[in-house]
Write a protein that holds these residues in place. Structure first.
Motif, PDB file in Angstrom:
ATOM      1  N   UNK A 306       0.834  -1.194   0.000  1.00  0.00           N
ATOM      2  CA  UNK A 306       0.000   0.000   0.000  1.00  0.00           C
ATOM      3  C   UNK A 306       0.872   1.249   0.000  1.00  0.00           C
ATOM      4  N   UNK A 307       0.217   2.395   0.076  1.00  0.00           N
ATOM      5  CA  UNK A 307       0.950   3.661   0.142  1.00  0.00           C
ATOM      6  C   UNK A 307       1.267   4.007   1.586  1.00  0.00           C
ATOM      7  N   UNK A 308       2.100   5.078   1.804  1.00  0.00           N
ATOM      8  CA  UNK A 308       2.556   5.296   3.160  1.00  0.00           C
ATOM      9  C   UNK A 308       2.597   6.705   3.674  1.00  0.00           C
ATOM     10  N   UNK A 309       2.722   6.870   5.000  1.00  0.00           N
ATOM     11  CA  UNK A 309       2.777   8.177   5.645  1.00  0.00           C
ATOM     12  C   UNK A 309       3.663   8.138   6.869  1.00  0.00           C
ATOM     13  N   UNK A 310       3.999   9.297   7.457  1.00  0.00           N
ATOM     14  CA  UNK A 310       4.739   9.368   8.703  1.00  0.00           C
ATOM     15  C   UNK A 310       3.884  10.003   9.784  1.00  0.00           C
ATOM     16  N   UNK A 311       4.206   9.659  11.033  1.00  0.00           N
ATOM     17  CA  UNK A 311       3.570  10.318  12.182  1.00  0.00           C
ATOM     18  C   UNK A 311       4.662  10.723  13.151  1.00  0.00           C
ATOM     19  N   UNK A 312       4.513  11.806  13.865  1.00  0.00           N
ATOM     20  CA  UNK A 312       5.511  12.170  14.859  1.00  0.00           C
ATOM     21  C   UNK A 312       4.855  12.776  16.082  1.00  0.00           C
ATOM     22  N   UNK A 382       3.176   9.799   2.703  1.00  0.00           N
ATOM     23  CA  UNK A 382       3.879   9.584   1.442  1.00  0.00           C
ATOM     24  C   UNK A 382       3.099   8.577   0.602  1.00  0.00           C
ATOM     25  N   UNK A 383       3.274   8.651  -0.705  1.00  0.00           N
ATOM     26  CA  UNK A 383       2.642   7.718  -1.631  1.00  0.00           C
ATOM     27  C   UNK A 383       3.732   7.115  -2.507  1.00  0.00           C
ATOM     28  N   UNK A 442      -8.455   7.468   3.830  1.00  0.00           N
ATOM     29  CA  UNK A 442      -9.090   8.629   3.217  1.00  0.00           C
ATOM     30  C   UNK A 442      -8.416   9.924   3.660  1.00  0.00           C
ATOM     31  N   UNK A 443      -8.031  10.000   4.919  1.00  0.00           N
ATOM     32  CA  UNK A 443      -7.311  11.181   5.413  1.00  0.00           C
ATOM     33  C   UNK A 443      -5.983  11.338   4.695  1.00  0.00           C
ATOM     34  N   UNK A 444      -5.272  10.213   4.522  1.00  0.00           N
ATOM     35  CA  UNK A 444      -3.978  10.245   3.847  1.00  0.00           C
ATOM     36  C   UNK A 444      -4.140  10.651   2.384  1.00  0.00           C
ATOM     37  N   UNK A 445      -5.164  10.137   1.726  1.00  0.00           N
ATOM     38  CA  UNK A 445      -5.398  10.485   0.318  1.00  0.00           C
ATOM     39  C   UNK A 445      -5.711  11.972   0.170  1.00  0.00           C
ATOM     40  N   UNK A 446      -6.556  12.505   1.049  1.00  0.00           N
ATOM     41  CA  UNK A 446      -6.894  13.924   0.998  1.00  0.00           C
ATOM     42  C   UNK A 446      -5.642  14.782   1.164  1.00  0.00           C
ATOM     43  N   UNK A 447      -4.801  14.416   2.116  1.00  0.00           N
ATOM     44  CA  UNK A 447      -3.572  15.175   2.358  1.00  0.00           C
ATOM     45  C   UNK A 447      -2.648  15.147   1.147  1.00  0.00           C
ATOM     46  N   UNK A 448      -2.434  13.966   0.588  1.00  0.00           N
ATOM     47  CA  UNK A 448      -1.512  13.832  -0.540  1.00  0.00           C
ATOM     48  C   UNK A 448      -2.056  14.486  -1.803  1.00  0.00           C
ATOM     49  N   UNK A 452      -0.465  17.255  -4.060  1.00  0.00           N
ATOM     50  CA  UNK A 452       0.120  16.556  -5.209  1.00  0.00           C
ATOM     51  C   UNK A 452      -1.019  16.022  -6.084  1.00  0.00           C
ATOM     52  N   UNK A 453      -1.755  16.904  -6.781  1.00  0.00           N
ATOM     53  CA  UNK A 453      -2.952  16.462  -7.528  1.00  0.00           C
ATOM     54  C   UNK A 453      -2.659  15.439  -8.606  1.00  0.00           C
ATOM     55  N   UNK A 454      -1.448  15.463  -9.184  1.00  0.00           N
ATOM     56  CA  UNK A 454      -1.143  14.495 -10.258  1.00  0.00           C
ATOM     57  C   UNK A 454      -1.083  13.068  -9.721  1.00  0.00           C
ATOM     58  N   UNK A 455      -0.930  12.912  -8.414  1.00  0.00           N
ATOM     59  CA  UNK A 455      -0.843  11.575  -7.824  1.00  0.00           C
ATOM     60  C   UNK A 455      -2.192  10.843  -7.814  1.00  0.00           C
ATOM     61  N   UNK A 456      -3.287  11.575  -8.067  1.00  0.00           N
ATOM     62  CA  UNK A 456      -4.602  10.910  -8.090  1.00  0.00           C
ATOM     63  C   UNK A 456      -4.614   9.772  -9.094  1.00  0.00           C
ATOM     64  N   UNK A 457      -3.884   9.948 -10.196  1.00  0.00           N
ATOM     65  CA  UNK A 457      -3.845   8.905 -11.209  1.00  0.00           C
ATOM     66  C   UNK A 457      -2.922   7.768 -10.879  1.00  0.00           C
ATOM     67  N   UNK A 458      -2.165   7.886  -9.778  1.00  0.00           N
ATOM     68  CA  UNK A 458      -1.236   6.826  -9.396  1.00  0.00           C
ATOM     69  C   UNK A 458      -1.922   5.774  -8.530  1.00  0.00           C
ATOM     70  N   UNK A 459      -2.955   6.201  -7.810  1.00  0.00           N
ATOM     71  CA  UNK A 459      -3.500   5.359  -6.732  1.00  0.00           C
ATOM     72  C   UNK A 459      -4.546   4.390  -7.256  1.00  0.00           C
TER      73      UNK A 459
END
Length: 459
Positions: A306-312, A382-383, A442-448, A452-459
């Protein structure tokens, strides 16, 4: 895949430390004399930091006092408490227009709590002193008149015989200076000290002897000499509602050897305008002397699908401005780090190579987002494709490093500052890169996708 990084630290890059210095000085125009404080890496009025740095130190509360030394008595007038004010890039306090042959100025400032790595949290305290003495007798009176028994550096002229082993071709052209670091009224033996023979010289590292003293032969051509030292004590306590594990004491001192005081000017440059945002010349001191932020460990798993993100930890609940035109003060390390994260969109991702050169570092470029443009959610996402070289590494070892430069905000270009210049801030992060849980997708997708609108076609 959407990834989440579990971060262990959040550290904007730091230059070498800044210190609080104090000395008596004369106005460039007129005859007024002041006790001048500077917050800078090295001593000397010409080395003072920018005006916002003086304001930051002043906001912590800088105490100052002055005592006249009458050599034939224990000391002169009672301790005189001075009123400090902001004066351009200095903190200033008025003194008599004519100073006596011997005097002592002292100051102090409780800065706050900072993170000391494995040592935990420490309460940072600054102590300053400035004095003039021309003989051993005067120096002894100056030191006896000190009102600071907590932590200080004593500088004073002493008998030439103490420096006889150092030798000089012209004995009349030098003086012998005694240096001691005083903690709770007693000299500290075998203690490291940084010594400056003038405000333009390179620092000299010295160590006090078994009795707590060090002696240097100093040319009379030096109008003044400076010293600084620190002493950490494992004494826990509480400050403004926060518990700390130790106290970090820092002291500076100046000894006037000449008859004339250094001159200062209160002219404020365009880059130091009081109405200008303090970030505009923020220097590089983002790590040494201020409140830190703390990383934590969150559970998570990354299986490469899947795609990924960070938390701190410490990145949550961002209340500070995220407007690139209105950054928080770089002295507020955590807020400034959050501001950088929200106003940048890519960084350098480092992993441990698991492919052709196993075990070596591998760097890659990674787009990220800490939330939609108008809202930081306190998480870095991150995606990535599972076929990405970095993700192949993460599948076997999810420990990563991630760095972002302030260069992306346009500030450094506007000031013609190189990305490697300490004044161009860097956000350095380390931790684990893990898979986003289904409830967070869904939260991660909204953020990315918002950044980074061009990434919509990546997912």
């Amino acid at each position: 895949m959407l990834l989440r990084a579990v971060l262990l630290s959040l550290l904007p890059a730091a230059s070498q430390g800044h210190f609080l210095f104090q000395q008596a000085a004369t106005a460039e125009t007129g005859s007024s004399v002041s006790s001048i404080f500077t917050f800078a890496e090295v001593p000397g009025l010409q080395n003072a930091g920018q005006e916002w740095m003086a304001k930051a130190a002043y906001s912590k509360g800088v105490n100052a006092n002055f005592r006249v030394i009458i050599v034939d008595e224990d000391y002169g007038d009672d301790d005189q408490r001075l009123t400090t004010v902001i004066a351009g890039k200095y903190i200033s306090a008025d003194l008599p227009d004519t100073l006596p042959e011997a005097y002592v100025l002292e100051g102090s400032c409780v800065w706050g709590i900072r993170e000391e790595g494995e040592k935990g949290l420490a309460l940072l305290k600054y102590y300053t002193s400035a004095s003039r003495s021309r003989s051993k007798n005067e120096a002894e009176k100056v030191h006896a008149a000190s009102t600071n028994d907590s932590f200080r550096i004593d500088l004073g002229v002493t008998d030439d015989s103490e420096c006889s082993e150092q030798g000089t071709e012209e004995p009349d052209a030098s003086v012998c200076v005694q240096v001691a670091v005083i903690f709770h009224g007693s000299p500290l033996p075998s203690h490291a000290i940084t010594f400056y023979q003038g405000d333009t010289s390179d620092p000299v590292k010295i160590v006090s002897d078994e009795n707590g003293y060090y002696y240097l032969s100093v040319s009379k051509g030096n109008i003044r000499v400076f010293a600084r030292a620190n002493h950490d004590v494992d004494t826990p306590g509480e400050f403004n509602g926060t518990n700390y594990d130790a106290v970090s004491n820092w002291a500076t001192s100046v000894l006037e050897l000449g008859d004339s005081l250094e001159k200062y000017s209160l002219e404020i440059s365009s880059s130091d305008s009081p109405n200008e945002n303090p970030h505009d010349d923020h220097g590089g001191d983002y790590g040494g002397y201020h409140h830190g932020e703390y990383g934590g460990e969150h559970g998570g798993h990354h299986n490469g699908d899947h795609t990924g993100s960070h938390i701190m930890d410490g990145f949550q609940q961002q209340e500070e401005s995220s407007d690139p035109d209105d950054p928080p003060s770089p002295f507020d390390k955590a807020a400034f780090a959050r501001w950088i994260a929200h106003n940048t969109i890519w960084g350098s991702l480092a992993t441990i190579n698991s492919r052709n050169r196993q075990g070596t570092p591998f760097g890659n470029i990674a787009s990220f987002s800490d939330g939609p443009k108008d809202d930081s959610v306190g998480v870095l996402y991150m995606l990535h494709s599972g076929l990405d070289a970095s993700m192949i590494d993460v599948a076997l070892n999810d420990q990563i490093g991630f760095s972002v430069s302030e260069m992306q905000t346009g500030y450094c270009q506007g000031k013609k500052i190189d990305p490697e210049d300490p004044r161009c801030a860097r956000l350095s992060i380390s931790g684990r890169l893990v898979e986003v849980e289904p409830v967070e997708i869904e939260t991660a997708k909204l953020a990315m996708f918002d950044k980074h609108p061009s990434m919509k076609g990546w997912y």
